[in-house]
Enzyme design. Structure first.
Site, PDB file in Angstrom:
ATOM      1  N   LYS A  52       0.806  -1.227   0.000  1.00 21.01           N
ATOM      2  CA  LYS A  52       0.000   0.000   0.000  1.00 21.01           C
ATOM      3  C   LYS A  52       0.839   1.277   0.000  1.00 21.01           C
ATOM      4  O   LYS A  52       0.373   2.335  -0.427  1.00 21.01           O
ATOM      5  CB  LYS A  52      -0.938   0.004   1.211  1.00 21.01           C
ATOM      6  CG  LYS A  52      -2.072  -1.008   1.135  1.00 21.01           C
ATOM      7  CD  LYS A  52      -3.098  -0.619   0.096  1.00 21.01           C
ATOM      8  CE  LYS A  52      -4.338  -1.499   0.177  1.00 21.01           C
ATOM      9  NZ  LYS A  52      -5.377  -1.099  -0.780  1.00 21.01           N
ATOM     10  N   SER A 309       1.026 -10.148  -0.476  1.00 20.56           N
ATOM     11  CA  SER A 309       0.731  -8.712  -0.474  1.00 20.56           C
ATOM     12  C   SER A 309       0.877  -8.027   0.873  1.00 20.56           C
ATOM     13  O   SER A 309       0.939  -6.797   0.929  1.00 20.56           O
ATOM     14  CB  SER A 309      -0.698  -8.489  -0.992  1.00 20.56           C
ATOM     15  OG  SER A 309      -1.629  -9.201  -0.189  1.00 20.56           O
TER      16      SER A 309
END
Length: 415
Positions: A52, A309
């Protein structure tokens, strides 16, 4: 006009001033298991332990280039996006106001505050994320800030594409198969756009949590739709509605290439990677590895990249993860036993247990019946096949029981 690949390359180069490329590591354990050459793109090793930071950096950089006086950025997030925004706010020396639900764990609040320091203010508003989001957007409009979307933003999508840039830079030849987790679609859209241009021969597999299949639903409907309910266990990817901009990139994906991963099976992957490889993954970070079992025939002999992720795992969740993994693999079961209220009845039941059967829960549910009592029993064993023998012995001894392991309603109230 600069094409997407050129933009992604330039964005990635600028990102090196903030943090080095995350590792692309060959995983021998998974490669041996599946007879493939399996690599993990370790986004769980970024400065904020998720990808992110990439989208937040690029979006904030672009906004400041277009409006140098913009010094207030606002977001709503209970997790990785908040931490990425906080880190980047401190990097650029701007102020960030981050709205989080009141129910956000203190661990996530603390990490966000650590990354942002004095550049970030955290506001806890709303029991549910929709309320938090509405408050954040209302404040942003009133204060004249810039709202940073977690995924449905062109600049965010460009930033997430830097993951794809690094993969193709690190591998001598492009992978045969790329496995991507999907939530709101920012990562998958950015990486898909880049691979379509730079390595169109690479097959892309998309993975959603079973309790939040927003991409699959959008592909069926031909447009983004809002799921009536989601399971928030995979909090980094369980999104009720995929983004409009991200779906514009993903709308031509073959629905057969969109897989779903059951939440309990994800728990098995989290434990396996932790215990065998020493890799800490959050539920969303385990998605791409989790579906390798479903792809076993397809990946054999191929070069495969799985994007892990995120690794923001709260270890207070570990008992729940272990419990769900055991239930999924069949080595732990719960059942309600109707036990005669007479001396020796309990001993008769205990004598039927095998040498590897261990009682983990024993609780009377009803004590008013004079002849029989209902007992909630949890049993752990070394092999799921042991339960076959146990239930045969219970049947032969005329014990009445009900297996409630997979009964979601009863499990919610009793387990």
């Amino acid at each position: 006009m600069e094409d997407f690949a050129d933009t992604a390359l330039a964005t990635t180069a600028r990102m090196r001033g903030l943090f080095p490329a995350t590792p692309l590591q060959r995983n021998d354990f998974l490669s041996d298991r599946f007879g493939a050459d399996i690599w993990l793109k370790r986004e769980d090793l970024s400065p904020v332990r998720s990808y992110k930071i990439r989208g937040a950096f690029n979006a904030m950089r672009k906004v400041r280039a277009e409006a140098p006086d913009q010094s207030l950025f606002v977001c709503a997030s209970a997790g990785n996006h908040a931490q990425g925004v906080a880190f980047v706010c401190r990097h650029f020396g701007v102020q960030g106001v981050i709205f989080m639900p009141v129910t956000t764990p203190q661990q996530k609040i603390g990490k966000t505050r650590t990354f942002g320091g004095d550049n970030v203010e955290i506001r806890l508003i709303g029991d549910y994320f929709d309320d938090t989001l509405a408050s954040a957007q209302a404040f942003c409009a009133e204060a004249g800030g810039h709202f940073l979307s977690p995924f449905d933003d062109d600049h965010v999508i460009e930033g997430q594409a830097s993951v794809a840039v690094e993969i193709l830079e690190d591998l001598e030849t492009p992978p045969d198969i790329l496995v991507l987790p999907v939530g709101g679609g920012g990562l998958s859209a950015g990486m898909t756009d880049y691979f379509r241009e730079m390595s169109p021969q690479t097959e892309i597999i998309y993975v959603e949590p079973a309790g939040g299949t927003s991409l699959a639903a959008a592909l069926r409907a031909g447009q983004p739709v809002t799921l009536p309910k989601i399971d928030s266990f995979v909090d980094g990817a369980a999104v009720a509605r995929i983004g409009q901009k991200t779906f514009a990139v993903l709308k031509d994906v073959d629905p057969a290439d969109v897989l779903s991963a059951p939440e309990d099976r994800i728990c098995l992957t989290i434990l396996e990677m932790l215990n065998i490889e020493g890799i800490v993954l959050e539920p969303a970070g385990a998605l791409s590895i989790n579906v390798l079992d479903d792809l076993a025939e397809r990946v054999r002999g191929k070069t495969v990249v799985c994007v892990t992720s995120g690794g923001n795992f709260d270890f207070e969740r570990l008992p729940e993860v272990k419990e769900r993994a055991q239930r999924y693999s069949g080595v732990k079961k719960y059942f309600i036993l109707r036990l005669p209220q007479r001396p020796g009845a309990l001993r008769g039941f205990l004598d039927l247990l095998g040498p590897d059967d261990d009682i983990s829960r024993f609780e009377y549910l009803k004590k008013s019946a004079r002849n029989f009592g209902s007992v909630l029993i949890g049993i752990e064993t070394s092999d799921a096949a042991n339960f076959v023998g146990l239930f045969k012995r219970l049947d032969a001894a005329d014990f009445v029981y009900q297996d409630i392991t997979t009964d979601e309603t009863l499990a919610q109230f009793l387990i």
